[in-house]
Enzyme design. Structure first.
Site, mmCIF file in Angstrom:
data_model
loop_
_atom_site.group_PDB
_atom_site.id
_atom_site.type_symbol
_atom_site.label_atom_id
_atom_site.label_comp_id
_atom_site.label_asym_id
_atom_site.label_seq_id
_atom_site.Cartn_x
_atom_site.Cartn_y
_atom_site.Cartn_z
ATOM 1 N N VAL A 139 0.428 6.230 0.668
ATOM 2 C CA VAL A 139 0.974 7.200 1.620
ATOM 3 C C VAL A 139 2.146 7.967 0.994
ATOM 4 O O VAL A 139 3.002 8.499 1.698
ATOM 5 C CB VAL A 139 1.402 6.521 2.941
ATOM 6 C CG1 VAL A 139 0.189 5.991 3.676
ATOM 7 C CG2 VAL A 139 2.426 5.417 2.702
ATOM 8 N N SER A 183 6.819 1.371 -3.750
ATOM 9 C CA SER A 183 7.266 0.090 -3.187
ATOM 10 C C SER A 183 8.617 -0.229 -3.794
ATOM 11 O O SER A 183 8.781 -0.170 -5.018
ATOM 12 C CB SER A 183 6.260 -1.012 -3.502
ATOM 13 O OG SER A 183 5.028 -0.748 -2.858
ATOM 14 N N PRO A 236 0.790 -1.228 0.000
ATOM 15 C CA PRO A 236 0.000 0.000 0.000
ATOM 16 C C PRO A 236 0.827 1.285 0.000
ATOM 17 O O PRO A 236 0.272 2.370 0.199
ATOM 18 C CB PRO A 236 -0.789 -0.126 1.310
ATOM 19 C CG PRO A 236 0.136 -0.860 2.217
ATOM 20 C CD PRO A 236 0.881 -1.832 1.339
ATOM 21 N N GLU A 237 2.129 1.216 -0.234
ATOM 22 C CA GLU A 237 2.990 2.389 -0.062
ATOM 23 C C GLU A 237 2.550 3.595 -0.878
ATOM 24 O O GLU A 237 2.628 4.744 -0.411
ATOM 25 C CB GLU A 237 4.450 2.038 -0.413
ATOM 26 C CG GLU A 237 5.169 1.228 0.646
ATOM 27 C CD GLU A 237 5.011 -0.270 0.465
ATOM 28 O OE1 GLU A 237 5.821 -1.024 1.011
ATOM 29 O OE2 GLU A 237 4.044 -0.692 -0.210
ATOM 30 N N VAL A 238 2.101 3.370 -2.130
ATOM 31 C CA VAL A 238 1.731 4.523 -2.962
ATOM 32 C C VAL A 238 0.591 5.320 -2.338
ATOM 33 O O VAL A 238 0.427 6.508 -2.627
ATOM 34 C CB VAL A 238 1.368 4.090 -4.399
ATOM 35 C CG1 VAL A 238 2.596 3.624 -5.143
ATOM 36 C CG2 VAL A 238 0.269 3.040 -4.422
#
Length: 278
Positions: free
Chosen positions: A155, A159, A151-153
């Protein structure tokens, strides 16, 4: 598991099930020739510098032990690990961000490059850096209730590091969907995509992991280490070089008595009696 009793290996930190105070970030329990490593920051086992260092140190110690034939990595609580603690990410600048991601990569690489097979026991949320940690394992066995994703994108971050392993597992299109949307997938979908090897109900998870480990332990210990080394080399080289490595590994296997014992057992219609990896 090979009929061996469970014991906590001294020097690897306490693994007493009932302890709630002053608990180590990672517990390592020796079960015969197998190390069960538990990330112990429930409920979500969020990664921070202390936990990153603890996992790294645990796998460095295991790597130095020639008697280890496999390792199981899991998390206590309702997550394998739900990823990086956002509080750690909040106050970073460029130099500290690079230092953090470098230490995270070193930790995941210590699992990825372990000389023995590694099995991720995915008991719950497996997200972000935790997902990359699971990708670095050789085999993934997940509870059907688990969810896996990057889910990095969502926040504001890409990735990175071992997320690079994803396209080879699920294909570039599915990898792009996971990377660009940040959406997690359920364990059963992950199994259909080849991302996890088994997806089973939570109550069957330990049995499924144990069955996988027992299949590995039934094989030649030296052959398994040679196979693991080849698997790693294949990821980093071209086809011709990979085949050359294989030729050398095949010949090297005959420095042990495993091929002869394996052949004898086959001809005599019995299970092979392999010696110790050490």
């Amino acid at each position: 598991m090979g009929g061996a009793s469970r014991r906590t290996s001294r020097g690897w930190g306490p693994a007493v099930r009932g302890e709630q105070s002053n608990r180590e970030p990672v517990t390592v329990e020796r079960r015969g020739d197998v190390a069960w490593c538990t990330i112990d920051r429930p409920p979500l086992n969020l990664l921070d510098p202390e936990l990153i260092a603890a996992v790294h140190a645990a796998f460095q110690r295991l790597t130095a032990d020639p008697t280890i034939r496999a390792a199981v990595l899991t998390g206590r609580g309702r997550a394998f690990t739900a990823g990086m603690n956002v509080h750690v990410l909040h106050d970073l600048d460029v130099p500290r961000a690079k230092a953090l991601i470098t230490s995270l990569h070193a930790m995941i690489a210590s699992v990825h490059h372990a000389p023995f097979p590694t099995i991720a026991r995915v008991n719950g949320f497996c997200l972000g850096a935790g997902f990359e940690l699971a990708l670095a394992c050789d085999v993934r066995v997940a509870a059907t209730s688990a969810r896996l994703g990057l889910p990095e994108v969502r926040v504001g971050l890409p990735s990175v590091i071992e997320a690079a392993l994803l396209p080879a597992l699920v294909g570039p299109g599915r990898a792009a969907e996971m990377l660009l949307t940040g959406e997690a997938v359920a364990a059963e979908q992950a199994q259909a995509w080849g991302l996890v090897n088994r997806a089973v109900p939570m109550e069957e998870l330990d049995a499924a992991v144990t069955a996988m480990v027992d299949k590995i332990l039934a094989c030649g210990p030296a052959a398994i280490r040679l196979q693991k080394e080849l698997m790693l080399r294949w990821r980093y080289t071209d086809l011709a070089t990979a085949i050359e490595y294989g030729v050398n590994a095949f010949a090297s296997a005959y420095a042990t008595d495993e091929p002869q014992e394996g052949a004898r057992a086959f001809l005599e219609k019995r299970a092979p009696r392999f010696g110790n990896a050490s």
